[in-house]
Design an enzyme around this catalytic site. Structure first.
Site, PDB file in Angstrom:
ATOM      1  N   ASP A  72       0.829  -1.201   0.000  1.00 32.00           N
ATOM      2  CA  ASP A  72       0.000   0.000   0.000  1.00 32.00           C
ATOM      3  C   ASP A  72       0.864   1.253   0.000  1.00 32.00           C
ATOM      4  O   ASP A  72       2.018   1.244   0.447  1.00 32.00           O
ATOM      5  CB  ASP A  72      -0.962   0.014   1.190  1.00 32.00           C
ATOM      6  N   GLU A 138       0.085  -1.027   5.951  1.00 33.94           N
ATOM      7  CA  GLU A 138       1.151  -0.407   6.743  1.00 33.94           C
ATOM      8  C   GLU A 138       0.967   1.093   6.868  1.00 33.94           C
ATOM      9  O   GLU A 138       1.237   1.675   7.914  1.00 33.94           O
ATOM     10  CB  GLU A 138       2.511  -0.716   6.108  1.00 33.94           C
TER      11      GLU A 138
END
Length: 384
Positions: A72, A138
């Site tokens: 991400d 994250e």
């Protein structure tokens, strides 16, 4: 071989074309799984709530070396401020690769995979095991990502002896800094209650801003610890203060303050909470406080993983890296409590989370060599 033909650059571009803004993985992990499966990796997708995670492992022996990272990326910000579209990776004439996630951290993921492919091709009977622990959570709440994968690994009694997190750790040159630990992060939400009233009649009200100001001064001036050889002194910073109705003639009824501790191993989260509340109580405030612990501090001292990383950088780059625990948090904080040696080693971090995020294409090639050399150090038998 030109940059456009480079395996690591081609793979990085494939990842960067996918608009994987947290928590959307946008097919990145499937691309990784398709790359790793022919190399002998067992693939285990792990979805928790809306978050895609990937566990891939080759071998069952020890020691196990795991590459950890995230697919991400943070939002792009205003598209008009980007020189090129953020999800159309662009290599300029100077060999600079522009795209959201180029440095944080799809470039690292590509370098890890190419290094592992080269390594298992050269050493198909390597010792130990190689793993990939990948999340798409994250940059977000980090609730259903690495922490849940760690719980899965613990439930299945899979040991992770060593872990390289591909966060952009470098400052000026690839490998100049290795993060071998991180400070803890403790968040506080403080609400101080007063009595709302007309600003012309302060004797009929109680201004919580005035009341809390001396306590905030005391908190910001407090020496929480002196740090140690591995960590700087604990820092307390106020990030938000909010109060009032928006009118200039109304004394607010309450004020809310957000603050954060970045703390060393010299003090615990419980001690910070107790000392903070003692200062607030000494100022006789009517308050409520809520705490959120984002992560405990962790440290990997010199040992097999740190030594291998240092030796690899010395061999490839010709200098000795600095060991540092500075900077923000990373998913290493979830992995270290398993008793795992953890280091963060990745590209230069100067442009991360910024408009026109970028990485030098040559730096990705260098990372491949460093990761490969670490694998050699740790997962091959020394020759007699």
């Amino acid at each position: 071989m030109s940059d456009t033909q480079s395996p690591v650059l081609a793979l990085a571009m494939e990842l960067l074309r996918r608009p994987s803004i947290t928590p959307d993985d946008a097919g990145c992990q499937q691309l990784m799984a398709d790359f790793l499966a022919p190399l002998g990796f067992t693939i285990q997708p792990l979805k928790f709530a809306e978050v895609e995670n990937l566990w891939a492992v080759r071998g069952q022996a020890r020691p196990s070396l795991v590459f950890a990272g995230h697919t991400d990326v943070v939002p792009t910000g205003p598209l008009t401020r980007w020189n090129t579209p953020p999800f159309e990776p662009t290599l300029d004439e100077n060999g600079i690769l522009y795209a959201r996630g180029a440095a944080d951290m799809k470039g690292s993921l590509a370098a890890m995979m190419i290094a592992v492919k080269d390594f298992v091709t050269d050493y198909p009977e390597h010792t130990g095991a190689i793993g990939f622990l990948i999340t798409s959570d994250e940059e977000g709440p980090a609730i259903n990502g690495t922490v849940k994968v760690v719980e899965y690994l613990q439930a299945h009694q899979y040991p992770v002896d060593m872990c390289i997190v591909g966060e952009p750790s470098s400052t000026q040159t690839v490998g100049d800094v290795i993060k071998n630990g991180r400070r803890g992060s403790l968040n506080g939400r403080l609400t101080v209650k007063g009595i709302q009233g007309h600003i012309a009649y302060p004797h009929l009200a109680r201004n919580p801003i005035h009341q809390v100001a001396p306590a905030l001064a005391a908190l910001t001036q407090e020496v929480w610890d002196q740090g140690n050889a591995f960590f700087p002194a604990t820092s307390m910073q106020i990030s938000n203060i909010q109060a009032g109705t928006g009118a200039t003639n109304v004394i607010p009824g309450e004020v809310e303050i957000l603050f954060n501790f970045r703390f060393s191993t010299e003090v615990t989260a419980a001690e910070l909470q107790a000392r903070t509340q003692a200062i607030l109580q000494a100022h006789q405030l009517d308050y409520d406080i809520q705490w959120t612990l984002s992560g405990e501090p962790f440290l990997t001292p010199e040992g097999s993983l740190v030594d291998a990383a240092v030796a690899a950088i010395e061999s490839i780059q010709g200098f000795t890296p600095e060991l540092s625990t500075s900077g923000g948090t990373s998913d290493g904080r979830f992995i270290a409590p398993m008793g795992t040696q953890v280091v963060e080693l990745g590209p230069v971090n100067a442009s991360i989370h910024q408009v026109n995020e970028h990485v030098r294409a040559q730096d990705l090639e260098t990372l491949v060599k460093i990761y490969y050399r670490i694998l050699q150090h740790l997962l091959t038998k020394p020759t007699s």
